[in-house]
Design a protein around this motif. Structure first.
Motif, PDB file in Angstrom:
ATOM      1  N   UNK A 106     -24.378  30.379 115.392  1.00 49.30           N
ATOM      2  CA  UNK A 106     -25.367  29.321 115.203  1.00 49.30           C
ATOM      3  C   UNK A 106     -26.207  29.640 113.965  1.00 49.30           C
ATOM      4  N   UNK A 107     -26.502  28.623 113.214  1.00 49.71           N
ATOM      5  CA  UNK A 107     -27.362  28.770 112.044  1.00 49.71           C
ATOM      6  C   UNK A 107     -28.648  27.981 112.270  1.00 49.71           C
ATOM      7  N   UNK A 108     -29.683  28.436 111.610  1.00 44.88           N
ATOM      8  CA  UNK A 108     -30.945  27.705 111.539  1.00 44.88           C
ATOM      9  C   UNK A 108     -31.031  27.149 110.137  1.00 44.88           C
ATOM     10  N   UNK A 109     -31.202  25.841 110.029  1.00 46.74           N
ATOM     11  CA  UNK A 109     -31.280  25.182 108.729  1.00 46.74           C
ATOM     12  C   UNK A 109     -32.667  24.586 108.557  1.00 46.74           C
ATOM     13  N   UNK A 110     -33.230  24.800 107.364  1.00 48.47           N
ATOM     14  CA  UNK A 110     -34.582  24.337 107.055  1.00 48.47           C
ATOM     15  C   UNK A 110     -34.536  23.505 105.786  1.00 48.47           C
ATOM     16  N   UNK A 111     -35.192  22.346 105.804  1.00 52.30           N
ATOM     17  CA  UNK A 111     -35.170  21.474 104.637  1.00 52.30           C
ATOM     18  C   UNK A 111     -36.585  21.149 104.182  1.00 52.30           C
ATOM     19  N   UNK A 163     -23.075  15.461 113.567  1.00 54.39           N
ATOM     20  CA  UNK A 163     -24.451  15.790 113.917  1.00 54.39           C
ATOM     21  C   UNK A 163     -24.616  16.149 115.398  1.00 54.39           C
ATOM     22  N   UNK A 164     -23.571  15.946 116.193  1.00 48.77           N
ATOM     23  CA  UNK A 164     -23.642  16.302 117.607  1.00 48.77           C
ATOM     24  C   UNK A 164     -23.748  17.817 117.790  1.00 48.77           C
ATOM     25  N   UNK A 165     -23.389  18.576 116.756  1.00 53.53           N
ATOM     26  CA  UNK A 165     -23.510  20.038 116.815  1.00 53.53           C
ATOM     27  C   UNK A 165     -24.910  20.519 116.413  1.00 53.53           C
ATOM     28  N   UNK A 166     -25.812  19.577 116.177  1.00 52.54           N
ATOM     29  CA  UNK A 166     -27.152  19.931 115.685  1.00 52.54           C
ATOM     30  C   UNK A 166     -28.240  19.483 116.657  1.00 52.54           C
ATOM     31  N   UNK A 167     -29.229  20.333 116.791  1.00 48.34           N
ATOM     32  CA  UNK A 167     -30.460  19.939 117.459  1.00 48.34           C
ATOM     33  C   UNK A 167     -31.485  19.738 116.347  1.00 48.34           C
ATOM     34  N   UNK A 168     -31.948  18.507 116.193  1.00 45.48           N
ATOM     35  CA  UNK A 168     -32.829  18.149 115.081  1.00 45.48           C
ATOM     36  C   UNK A 168     -34.301  18.267 115.464  1.00 45.48           C
TER      37      UNK A 168
END
Length: 169
Positions: A1-6, A135-140
């Motif tokens: 799992x990765x954490x992505x920051x924008x 996007x189903x693999x992401x918790x936004x």
């Protein structure tokens, strides 16, 4: 799992804006907090902003340098450029959609954090992601305060045009 920051930077006089993702294998909050403290700042009260004047502030310069080193050694990045600043959120989602096909991200669950002001509202952002299969693999997490989600401060650094020349130095 990765954490992505924008986060983003707007360059109105040039007619474009940048959105940058910083991707970390693990939550970088503890590491960033340690970097802040070593540079003389309290991560609970201080927010690093790339746009801050640093010329005569050695501690701020030291902090910026340490954060850049962290990004360069512990993170991956993705950047998009959009005309003006009205399409930053959708442009970032398009970039994320492409990035999720990369072997580093494909097939894993992710936490994705967006800084404030990229979408008209949280509801508008959620509507844009609900029907995209990848996007189903992401918790936004939309409209996040970078003072509370420290990883967004890493994305702030990457979204600044000057970052690129300074990384090469």
């Amino acid at each position: 799992m990765a954490n992505l920051y924008l986060d983003d930077s707007k360059h109105h006089s040039f007619g474009f804006s940048l959105a940058a993702f910083v991707m970390c294998d693990a939550d970088p909050t503890e590491d960033i907090g340690l970097i802040f403290r070593r540079s003389g700042f309290d991560p609970n009260t201080f927010e690093f902003k790339s746009s801050a004047r640093m010329k005569d502030d050695i501690n701020l310069q030291k902090l910026r340098s340490a954060l850049k080193t962290y990004i360069g050694t512990r993170c991956k990045i993705a950047v998009c450029v959009v005309d003006g600043d009205k399409r930053l959120g959708p442009g970032a989602l398009k970039l994320l959609n492409s990035a999720l096909a990369h072997p580093y991200l494909a097939g894993h669950q992710h936490q994705v954090f967006f800084g404030e002001g990229l979408f008209p509202s949280t509801e508008a952002a959620e509507n844009l992601v609900q029907d995209t299969e990848k996007f189903k693999s992401c918790e936004f997490h939309f409209e996040q305060d970078s003072r509370r989600v420290l990883g967004i401060q890493l994305a702030d650094i990457v979204s600044v045009v000057g970052f690129w020349g300074q990384m090469a130095a």
